[in-house]
Write a protein that holds these residues in place. Sequence first.
Motif, PDB file in Angstrom:
ATOM      1  N   THR A  32       0.855  -1.183   0.000  1.00 56.89           N
ATOM      2  CA  THR A  32       0.000   0.000   0.000  1.00 56.89           C
ATOM      3  C   THR A  32       0.892   1.235   0.000  1.00 56.89           C
ATOM      4  O   THR A  32       2.087   1.153   0.274  1.00 56.89           O
ATOM      5  N   VAL A  33       0.298   2.367  -0.334  1.00 61.47           N
ATOM      6  CA  VAL A  33       1.000   3.642  -0.292  1.00 61.47           C
ATOM      7  C   VAL A  33       0.594   4.346   0.999  1.00 61.47           C
ATOM      8  O   VAL A  33      -0.589   4.465   1.307  1.00 61.47           O
ATOM      9  N   VAL A  34       1.585   4.799   1.750  1.00 55.88           N
ATOM     10  CA  VAL A  34       1.392   5.373   3.076  1.00 55.88           C
ATOM     11  C   VAL A  34       1.840   6.830   3.075  1.00 55.88           C
ATOM     12  O   VAL A  34       2.922   7.147   2.571  1.00 55.88           O
ATOM     13  N   LYS A  35       1.019   7.713   3.642  1.00 57.23           N
ATOM     14  CA  LYS A  35       1.397   9.117   3.814  1.00 57.23           C
ATOM     15  C   LYS A  35       2.154   9.257   5.125  1.00 57.23           C
ATOM     16  O   LYS A  35       1.709   8.768   6.154  1.00 57.23           O
ATOM     17  N   LEU A  36       3.302   9.933   5.060  1.00 58.32           N
ATOM     18  CA  LEU A  36       4.145  10.148   6.237  1.00 58.32           C
ATOM     19  C   LEU A  36       4.310  11.644   6.493  1.00 58.32           C
ATOM     20  O   LEU A  36       4.223  12.439   5.557  1.00 58.32           O
ATOM     21  N   PRO A  37       4.603  12.038   7.727  1.00 59.47           N
ATOM     22  CA  PRO A  37       4.832  13.452   8.029  1.00 59.47           C
ATOM     23  C   PRO A  37       6.263  13.878   7.662  1.00 59.47           C
ATOM     24  O   PRO A  37       7.068  14.267   8.517  1.00 59.47           O
ATOM     25  N   ILE A  38       6.569  13.757   6.386  1.00 63.89           N
ATOM     26  CA  ILE A  38       7.883  14.113   5.841  1.00 63.89           C
ATOM     27  C   ILE A  38       7.654  14.947   4.594  1.00 63.89           C
ATOM     28  O   ILE A  38       6.560  14.951   4.042  1.00 63.89           O
ATOM     29  N   ASP A  39       8.694  15.638   4.138  1.00 60.61           N
ATOM     30  CA  ASP A  39       8.521  16.449   2.941  1.00 60.61           C
ATOM     31  C   ASP A  39       9.148  15.836   1.697  1.00 60.61           C
ATOM     32  O   ASP A  39       8.868  16.277   0.591  1.00 60.61           O
ATOM     33  N   ASP A  40       9.975  14.817   1.856  1.00 61.92           N
ATOM     34  CA  ASP A  40      10.658  14.235   0.701  1.00 61.92           C
ATOM     35  C   ASP A  40      10.909  12.746   0.957  1.00 61.92           C
ATOM     36  O   ASP A  40      11.817  12.377   1.701  1.00 61.92           O
ATOM     37  N   SER A  41      10.089  11.901   0.341  1.00 61.00           N
ATOM     38  CA  SER A  41      10.191  10.459   0.591  1.00 61.00           C
ATOM     39  C   SER A  41      11.496   9.866   0.067  1.00 61.00           C
ATOM     40  O   SER A  41      11.997   8.895   0.633  1.00 61.00           O
ATOM     41  N   ASP A  42      12.049  10.453  -0.980  1.00 57.74           N
ATOM     42  CA  ASP A  42      13.339   9.964  -1.475  1.00 57.74           C
ATOM     43  C   ASP A  42      14.431  10.195  -0.432  1.00 57.74           C
ATOM     44  O   ASP A  42      15.213   9.299  -0.133  1.00 57.74           O
ATOM     45  N   THR A  70       2.656  12.518 -12.327  1.00 60.12           N
ATOM     46  CA  THR A  70       2.609  13.953 -12.038  1.00 60.12           C
ATOM     47  C   THR A  70       3.832  14.384 -11.233  1.00 60.12           C
ATOM     48  O   THR A  70       4.078  13.831 -10.156  1.00 60.12           O
ATOM     49  N   PRO A  71       4.579  15.365 -11.725  1.00 64.83           N
ATOM     50  CA  PRO A  71       5.744  15.849 -10.964  1.00 64.83           C
ATOM     51  C   PRO A  71       5.321  16.350  -9.583  1.00 64.83           C
ATOM     52  O   PRO A  71       4.319  17.045  -9.440  1.00 64.83           O
ATOM     53  N   GLY A  72       6.073  15.967  -8.561  1.00 67.98           N
ATOM     54  CA  GLY A  72       5.796  16.397  -7.200  1.00 67.98           C
ATOM     55  C   GLY A  72       4.824  15.512  -6.441  1.00 67.98           C
ATOM     56  O   GLY A  72       4.729  15.600  -5.224  1.00 67.98           O
ATOM     57  N   ALA A  73       4.108  14.655  -7.139  1.00 69.16           N
ATOM     58  CA  ALA A  73       3.163  13.754  -6.463  1.00 69.16           C
ATOM     59  C   ALA A  73       3.936  12.679  -5.700  1.00 69.16           C
ATOM     60  O   ALA A  73       4.966  12.196  -6.151  1.00 69.16           O
ATOM     61  N   GLY A  74       3.437  12.323  -4.529  1.00 69.74           N
ATOM     62  CA  GLY A  74       4.052  11.266  -3.730  1.00 69.74           C
ATOM     63  C   GLY A  74       5.239  11.702  -2.903  1.00 69.74           C
ATOM     64  O   GLY A  74       5.930  10.865  -2.329  1.00 69.74           O
ATOM     65  N   MET A  75       5.465  13.008  -2.799  1.00 70.27           N
ATOM     66  CA  MET A  75       6.633  13.493  -2.051  1.00 70.27           C
ATOM     67  C   MET A  75       6.581  13.110  -0.571  1.00 70.27           C
ATOM     68  O   MET A  75       7.624  12.943   0.054  1.00 70.27           O
TER      69      MET A  75
END
Length: 121
Positions: A32-42, A70-75
């Motif tokens: 699954t895709v998880v949202k985290l309290p971060i600004d850059d997943s890479d 989409t650029p910026g998506a999933g950051m």
Amino acid sequence: MTNISPAATLWSGALNRMPGVYCPLPRGAFYTVVKLPIDDSDRFSQWLLEDFSYKNQTVMLAPATGFYFTPGAGMNEVRVAYVLKIDDLRNAMETLAEALKVYPDRIMNYIIFLYFNFLYN
């Protein structure tokens, strides 16, 4: 009717108990895709592998930026899979929770936003 595995329930529940984290309950898939309290997943994923250790272990995540056109998506998202044994999943969740507590680029404003959004909506 979709059967939800014990691993998916454990994984999703543990993630959703972490402040600022949102994880939908996977239905049928082992990821699954998880949202985290971060600004850059890479950057977060790289930090986990290169600079973080908890009880002599870390976790490996896939930045979600590579799954979007989409650029910026999933950051602020990562893709996670729960293919480990239950005990290994528990250790991974504990390790991720500790990593999020000490990550230098954690987004505290995101947590504050969620809190006020909850209070006033």
